[in-house]
Design a protein around this motif. Structure first.
Motif, mmCIF file in Angstrom:
data_model
loop_
_atom_site.group_PDB
_atom_site.id
_atom_site.type_symbol
_atom_site.label_atom_id
_atom_site.label_comp_id
_atom_site.label_asym_id
_atom_site.label_seq_id
_atom_site.Cartn_x
_atom_site.Cartn_y
_atom_site.Cartn_z
ATOM 1 N N VAL A 39 -45.913 -64.335 116.217
ATOM 2 C CA VAL A 39 -46.178 -64.939 114.227
ATOM 3 C C VAL A 39 -46.770 -63.793 113.981
ATOM 4 O O VAL A 39 -47.904 -63.264 114.416
ATOM 5 C CB VAL A 39 -47.386 -65.940 114.341
ATOM 6 C CG1 VAL A 39 -47.548 -66.132 112.435
ATOM 7 C CG2 VAL A 39 -46.495 -67.733 113.871
ATOM 8 N N VAL A 50 -42.584 -65.880 111.245
ATOM 9 C CA VAL A 50 -42.665 -67.301 112.197
ATOM 10 C C VAL A 50 -41.468 -66.914 113.390
ATOM 11 O O VAL A 50 -40.042 -67.013 112.636
ATOM 12 C CB VAL A 50 -43.074 -68.260 111.908
ATOM 13 C CG1 VAL A 50 -42.780 -69.385 112.756
ATOM 14 C CG2 VAL A 50 -44.041 -68.148 111.548
ATOM 15 N N ASN A 71 -38.240 -75.687 104.783
ATOM 16 C CA ASN A 71 -39.819 -74.778 104.946
ATOM 17 C C ASN A 71 -40.865 -75.463 104.240
ATOM 18 O O ASN A 71 -42.485 -75.387 104.393
ATOM 19 C CB ASN A 71 -39.624 -73.715 104.827
ATOM 20 C CG ASN A 71 -39.980 -72.246 104.783
ATOM 21 O OD1 ASN A 71 -42.443 -73.374 104.754
ATOM 22 N ND2 ASN A 71 -40.314 -71.597 104.178
ATOM 23 N N ARG A 75 -44.750 -75.913 105.451
ATOM 24 C CA ARG A 75 -46.086 -75.027 105.115
ATOM 25 C C ARG A 75 -46.936 -76.320 105.114
ATOM 26 O O ARG A 75 -48.075 -75.930 105.076
ATOM 27 C CB ARG A 75 -45.719 -74.275 104.364
ATOM 28 C CG ARG A 75 -46.932 -73.438 103.804
ATOM 29 C CD ARG A 75 -46.478 -72.811 102.453
ATOM 30 N NE ARG A 75 -47.592 -71.947 102.224
ATOM 31 C CZ ARG A 75 -47.671 -71.348 100.605
ATOM 32 N NH1 ARG A 75 -47.007 -72.288 99.304
ATOM 33 N NH2 ARG A 75 -48.170 -71.330 100.127
ATOM 34 N N ILE A 92 -44.455 -68.703 104.445
ATOM 35 C CA ILE A 92 -43.662 -69.053 105.910
ATOM 36 C C ILE A 92 -42.270 -68.316 105.663
ATOM 37 O O ILE A 92 -41.565 -68.949 105.119
ATOM 38 C CB ILE A 92 -43.478 -70.382 106.821
ATOM 39 C CG1 ILE A 92 -44.779 -69.979 106.579
ATOM 40 C CG2 ILE A 92 -42.759 -69.468 108.614
ATOM 41 C CD1 ILE A 92 -45.275 -71.973 107.320
#
Length: 113
Positions: A39, A50, A71, A75, A92
């Motif tokens: 990450v 990521v 996603n 998140r 992300i």
């Protein structure tokens, strides 16, 4: 070069996303082995890259689409885990880490010689 705080936050995000895949995200990974390999966090903690490794590699394209589609869920779950550590949860973005496939390709090439 990353600061110590960036490294600590990146490690925590890596650990938490791995746990999300294991516990809450079983419907996302669906029997595929997904490993969070690294990450990278931006200096202002607003963005996180990521890197994931997928096995079997043939399913990596479909898995990356599922991760991007989910996603928001990932998140949100990450936000629940890190709400006391960060003021804002970073955006992300998932990237495929194909280093394992590359290593396998090199090994096959060396065995053929």
């Amino acid at each position: 070069m990353e600061t110590t705080r960036q490294q600590k936050i990146a490690k925590q995000i890596q650990k938490d996303i791995s746990e999300i895949f294991q516990k809450e995200g079983a419907s996302i990974v669906r029997g595929t082995l997904v490993t969070v390999t690294a990450v990278r966090v931006s200096p202002d903690f607003s963005y996180a890259k990521v890197y994931v490794s997928v096995f079997p590699f043939e399913q990596s394209g479909a898995m990356m689409e599922r991760l991007e589609h989910q996603n928001r869920f990932i998140r949100g779950a990450l936000g629940q885990r890190m709400r006391n550590q960060l003021k804002n949860i970073p955006e992300i973005q998932f990237f495929l880490d194909d280093s394992l496939e590359y290593i396998e390709h090199i090994e096959k090439a060396l065995k053929e010689e």
